[in-house]
Design an enzyme around this catalytic site. Structure first.
Site, short mmCIF file in Angstrom:
data_model
loop_
_atom_site.label_atom_id
_atom_site.label_comp_id
_atom_site.label_asym_id
_atom_site.label_seq_id
_atom_site.Cartn_x
_atom_site.Cartn_y
_atom_site.Cartn_z
N SER A 139 0.85 -1.18 0.00
CA SER A 139 0.00 0.00 0.00
C SER A 139 0.89 1.24 0.00
CB SER A 139 -0.89 -0.03 1.25
OG SER A 139 -1.61 1.16 1.37
N LYS A 165 -1.23 -0.98 -4.31
CA LYS A 165 -2.41 -0.21 -3.88
C LYS A 165 -2.01 1.25 -3.74
CE LYS A 165 -4.67 0.02 0.62
NZ LYS A 165 -5.26 -0.84 1.67
N LYS A 167 -3.18 5.06 -2.58
CA LYS A 167 -4.13 5.83 -1.80
C LYS A 167 -4.62 6.99 -2.67
CE LYS A 167 -3.95 3.90 2.34
NZ LYS A 167 -5.16 3.37 3.00
N ASP A 192 -7.32 2.96 -2.90
CA ASP A 192 -7.98 3.00 -1.59
C ASP A 192 -8.33 4.45 -1.26
OD1 ASP A 192 -8.93 2.68 0.96
OD2 ASP A 192 -7.09 1.80 1.80
N GLU A 217 -11.19 0.48 -2.95
CA GLU A 217 -11.44 0.17 -1.54
C GLU A 217 -12.09 1.37 -0.86
OE1 GLU A 217 -7.78 -1.12 0.29
OE2 GLU A 217 -8.62 -1.09 2.31
N ASP A 242 -13.61 -1.80 3.58
CA ASP A 242 -12.62 -1.86 4.65
C ASP A 242 -13.29 -1.31 5.92
OD1 ASP A 242 -10.55 -1.33 6.46
OD2 ASP A 242 -9.24 -0.33 5.04
N LYS A 266 -9.51 -7.07 8.32
CA LYS A 266 -8.47 -6.64 9.27
C LYS A 266 -8.85 -7.26 10.60
CE LYS A 266 -7.05 -2.32 7.08
NZ LYS A 266 -7.07 -0.84 7.15
N GLY A 294 -3.92 -4.13 6.29
CA GLY A 294 -2.84 -3.83 7.24
C GLY A 294 -3.14 -2.57 8.03
O1 OSB Z 1 -7.05 1.81 4.75
O2 OSB Z 1 -5.92 0.04 4.62
C1 OSB Z 1 -6.05 1.18 5.05
C2 OSB Z 1 -2.85 2.31 6.81
C3 OSB Z 1 -3.38 2.97 7.89
C4 OSB Z 1 -4.74 3.07 8.03
C5 OSB Z 1 -5.59 2.49 7.08
C6 OSB Z 1 -5.06 1.81 5.99
C7 OSB Z 1 -3.67 1.75 5.84
C8 OSB Z 1 -3.02 1.13 4.71
C9 OSB Z 1 -1.62 0.58 4.90
O3 OSB Z 1 -3.48 1.10 3.59
C10 OSB Z 1 -1.64 -0.86 5.28
C11 OSB Z 1 -0.27 -1.34 5.71
O4 OSB Z 1 0.68 -1.23 4.93
O5 OSB Z 1 -0.17 -1.83 6.85
MG MG Z 2 -8.26 0.69 3.45
#
Ligand code: OSB
Ligand code: MG
Length: 376
Positions: A139, A165, A167, A192, A217, A242, A266, A294
């Protein structure tokens, strides 16, 4: 097997600095403050868990402080009420406490690890997992420029990550993704949004449809399931939920309504491994692909994610990247290594990794010990 008699529970509070800040549509993370939970039984076996709530209630309403309050004042006393025959009982015992899933999961995960070690099983085996290696993606946070984003992606693609992924947020979405797709025509890509859009953006989100994204996402509100169904009917990109998913019933509602085609599991968000497995089993039966999300975890949380991902219906690469992507030194040994987009599942019992106490103590800012006094 004899029931687990917990002797003591230790709460280690850690602060770890991220190698690079991580930016999402709701804010930027610089470091991670969390608890390592250690549960010790009558034989001296230790189980470890990790709390995943952040310091600010941006992603979810839980925070490091609410986790501490709920763990210390409510959940530990419930665990000390009576011995435990199986980790599934923990979910039932905690049901009297509403929500606070990340607090619950931090303890439940430690009990699953302890249970697996007592049973001489890996955590993966204890959960019913069958893979010896798992595919992983990565991500990538919001970057200062498209040029930098493309450079970052290039590096991870070369490292072998199986899916990228990205953001997104309003102003950093369709045009950015179009450029990325042009540079990486054959890479599995997803976006995401972390709840940055509303139904008013349907026409804008439709513009993603020709980019062959594996999924988008959580485009809409963190607490919505209904509007996502309206959106999914209008766009061809599969929607993945999510933030909206806190339980098996949330998943059932989303699937029945057609709110999404994919589920991000999660462990902390749904209250533990038992609930995660229940969601997995239902999605397997319904033909809904799942993957493991994550929360910028340190090694212990990462180890739990690896074990969960060995279950059959985790058919899409998760966000469980290598330790070195987040930390200069992790709290487990060996640290989590990614070998050409794959993590080899450890074969030692429980979470399969040892705690690196020197490293853990170097990050520790507080330690609380709770001794069991069984009330019956
Ligand atoms: O939306 O999945 C998410 C990190 C912090 C809060 C929310 C998210 C995330 C990530 C990173 O996308 C996930 C990771 O690398 O642990
Ligand atoms: Mg997410």
């Amino acid at each position: 097997m004899n029931p687990i008699q917990i002797k003591k529970i230790i709460l280690h509070k850690l602060v770890m600095k991220l190698k690079d800040p991580f930016s999402t549509s709701f804010g930027t993370f610089q470091d991670k403050e969390f608890f390592v939970t250690e549960v010790v039984d009558e034989n001296g076996f230790q189980g470890f868990g990790e709390s995943v709530a952040f310091t600010s209630p941006w992603y979810s309403e839980e925070t490091v402080k609410t986790n501490e309050h709920v763990i210390c004042d409510f959940l530990i006393p419930l665990l000390f009420q009576a011995p435990i025959h199986h980790p599934d009982e923990v979910t039932t015992r905690f049901a009297i406490i509403r929500r606070n899933n990340m607090a619950k999961s931090a303890l439940e995960g430690a009990i699953w690890d302890l249970f697996a070690k007592r049973s001489n099983l890996t955590l993966s085996e204890a959960l019913g997992g069958r893979k010896s290696q798992i595919d992983v993606g990565i991500s990538i946070g919001i970057q200062p420029s498209v040029k930098e984003l493309i450079q970052v992606i290039e590096n991870y693609v070369l490292e072998g990550y199986k899916r990228i992924k990205i953001k997104i947020k309003p102003g950093w979405d369709v045009d950015v993704l179009r450029e990325v797709r042009k540079q990486f025509p054959n890479t599995a890509l997803m976006a995401d949004a972390n709840s940055a859009y509303t139904l008013k953006d349907i026409d804008h989100l439709k513009r993603l449809d020709d980019l062959q994204l594996t999924m988008i996402e959580q485009p809409l509100a963190h607490d919505d399931i209904y509007d996502h169904a309206k959106l999914q009917k209008e766009i061809t990109t599969p929607v993945c939920l999510d933030e909206s998913i806190h339980s098996f019933d949330d998943v059932r509602h989303a699937v029945e309504l057609g709110s999404c085609k994919i589920i991000n599991v999660k462990i902390g968000r749904v209250g533990g491994l038992t609930e995660s497995k229940k969601i997995h089993d239902y999605c397997l039966q319904q033909g809904i692909p799942v993957w493991c999300g994550g929360m910028l975890e340190a090694g212990i949380g990462r180890a739990h994610n690896i074990a969960l991902t060995t279950l059959d219906q985790f058919v899409l690469p998760g966000d469980t990247a290598a330790s070195s992507r987040y930390w200069t030194k992790d709290i487990i040994e060996p640290e989590v290594l990614v070998d050409n987009g794959v993590i080899h599942v450890p074969s030692k019992t429980g979470i399969g990794f040892d705690v690196n106490w020197t490293n853990l103590e170097s990050y520790r800012v507080d330690k609380q010990i709770f001794h069991a006094k069984y009330t019956n």
